[in-house]
Design an enzyme around this catalytic site. Structure first.
Site, PDB file in Angstrom:
ATOM      1  N   GLU A 153      10.446  40.598  17.135  1.00 47.39           N
ATOM      2  CA  GLU A 153       9.446  39.861  16.388  1.00 47.39           C
ATOM      3  C   GLU A 153       8.682  40.762  15.414  1.00 47.39           C
ATOM      4  O   GLU A 153       7.768  41.482  15.807  1.00 47.39           O
ATOM      5  CB  GLU A 153       8.447  39.227  17.358  1.00 47.39           C
ATOM      6  N   HIS A 171       8.202  34.960  15.545  1.00 46.84           N
ATOM      7  CA  HIS A 171       8.604  35.063  16.951  1.00 46.84           C
ATOM      8  C   HIS A 171      10.076  34.689  17.106  1.00 46.84           C
ATOM      9  O   HIS A 171      10.417  33.601  17.599  1.00 46.84           O
ATOM     10  CB  HIS A 171       7.706  34.128  17.751  1.00 46.84           C
TER      11      HIS A 171
END
EC number: 5.1.3.15
Length: 304
Positions: free
Chosen positions: A273, A166
């Site tokens: 991500e 992330h």
């Protein structure tokens, strides 16, 4: 490599001093990556770093479920997990740190699920995770690699999991920055009808609009174009095992509901991500899965 045992933090610095990275043992979360003194990652000023909550910024590790288990019809074995799983909120151990040649520094952290009762209670498959972090000056890059090993246990079923890295990439103004490399890739917009749509734009410009898109397949290199006059790019590459790409920014309205995000913070990052989230991976006992990303700074004169 230096360690702050009281805080639970590892700092890597290349021999030249040009590059540094800070990693918390809490979640094995990279919270800072600097090159020539410039911060490349966003970290919210409101995010606690004391282990009381998941970190808003840096590079949290999403494992073994992306989002909430209830979002998926096929969530057998994942029902008891918290949102985004347990990796980002567990305490990892540092098992190795070294300087290699003259331009790199690296460390390895590990997490064994059987060591934590709360993980064993929520996730039926025993897994051993290794997270390799490698920092380099040439090229100016940060590489993160997650290895998942399904340990032998009572269950004969394959371990089921998602993985997502992330990345909160720092930008001067998210309303002006662009993302290139996803044209033609099909995505699902989690903010809209969840219909599959093929991306038609390159670069993608958010212009202050919310984005929660999951681009499925292709494993393309994706470039963040800062559009700040410098011509810099940050290129996100990945292994074929991280074939999907989430593009996320909450924009102003949704950001107001994020208590751990400082005011105006949504303008300061775009999340690109790499992950494996379009479908659950299934890993037989005794086998390993590895997913690797590289964030690379590219100087140039490209413009959005």
């Amino acid at each position: 490599m230096s360690r702050d045992e009281q805080v639970g933090k590892v700092t890597l610095t290349t021999p030249s001093g040009r590059s540094s990275v800070e990693v918390l043992q809490y979640g094995a979360t990279v919270i800072s990556w600097k090159y020539d003194g410039a911060e490349q990652l966003f970290l919210s000023r409101q995010s606690p770093l004391d282990g009381s909550a998941a970190i808003r910024g840096g590079i949290p590790i999403i494992f073994p479920v992306f989002g909430s288990p209830s979002e998926y019809e096929d969530h057998a074995g994942l029902e008891k997990l918290p949102k985004h799983g347990f990796a980002r909120t567990a305490e990892w151990k540092v098992i190795e740190g070294r300087v290699d040649k003259e331009v790199t520094a690296s460390c390895v952290l590990e997490l064994n699920s059987v060591d934590y009762k709360e993980i064993r209670d929520a996730y039926q498959w025993p897994v051993h995770l290794e997270y390799h972090i490698r920092l380099s000056d040439s090229p100016a890059s940060l590489e993160c690699s997650l290895k998942v090993k399904h340990l032998a246990g009572s269950s004969t079923m394959p371990a089921r999991f998602h993985v997502l890295l992330h990345n909160y990439i720092a930008v001067g103004d998210a309303t002006q920055a662009g993302v290139s490399g996803l044209k033609g890739v099909t995505y699902v917009d989690k903010n809209a009808s969840k219909a599959r749509v093929a991306e038609s734009s390159d670069p993608i410009l958010l212009h202050g609009q919310a984005s929660d898109r999951v681009y499925q397949g292709g494993a393309p290199d994706v470039a963040l174009l800062y559009n700040d006059g410098s011509g810099r790019q940050l290129v996100v590459s990945r292994s074929e095992t991280l074939q999907d790409t989430t593009l996320w920014n909450p924009a102003e309205a949704a950001a107001k509901g994020l208590k751990d995000l400082h005011e105006g913070g949504w303008r300061e990052y775009i999340c690109i991500e790499p992950g494996s989230v379009a479908a659950l991976n299934e890993l037989p006992a005794g086998q390993e899965w590895v997913g690797t990303q590289q964030l690379r700074i590219v100087e140039g004169k490209s413009k959005v």
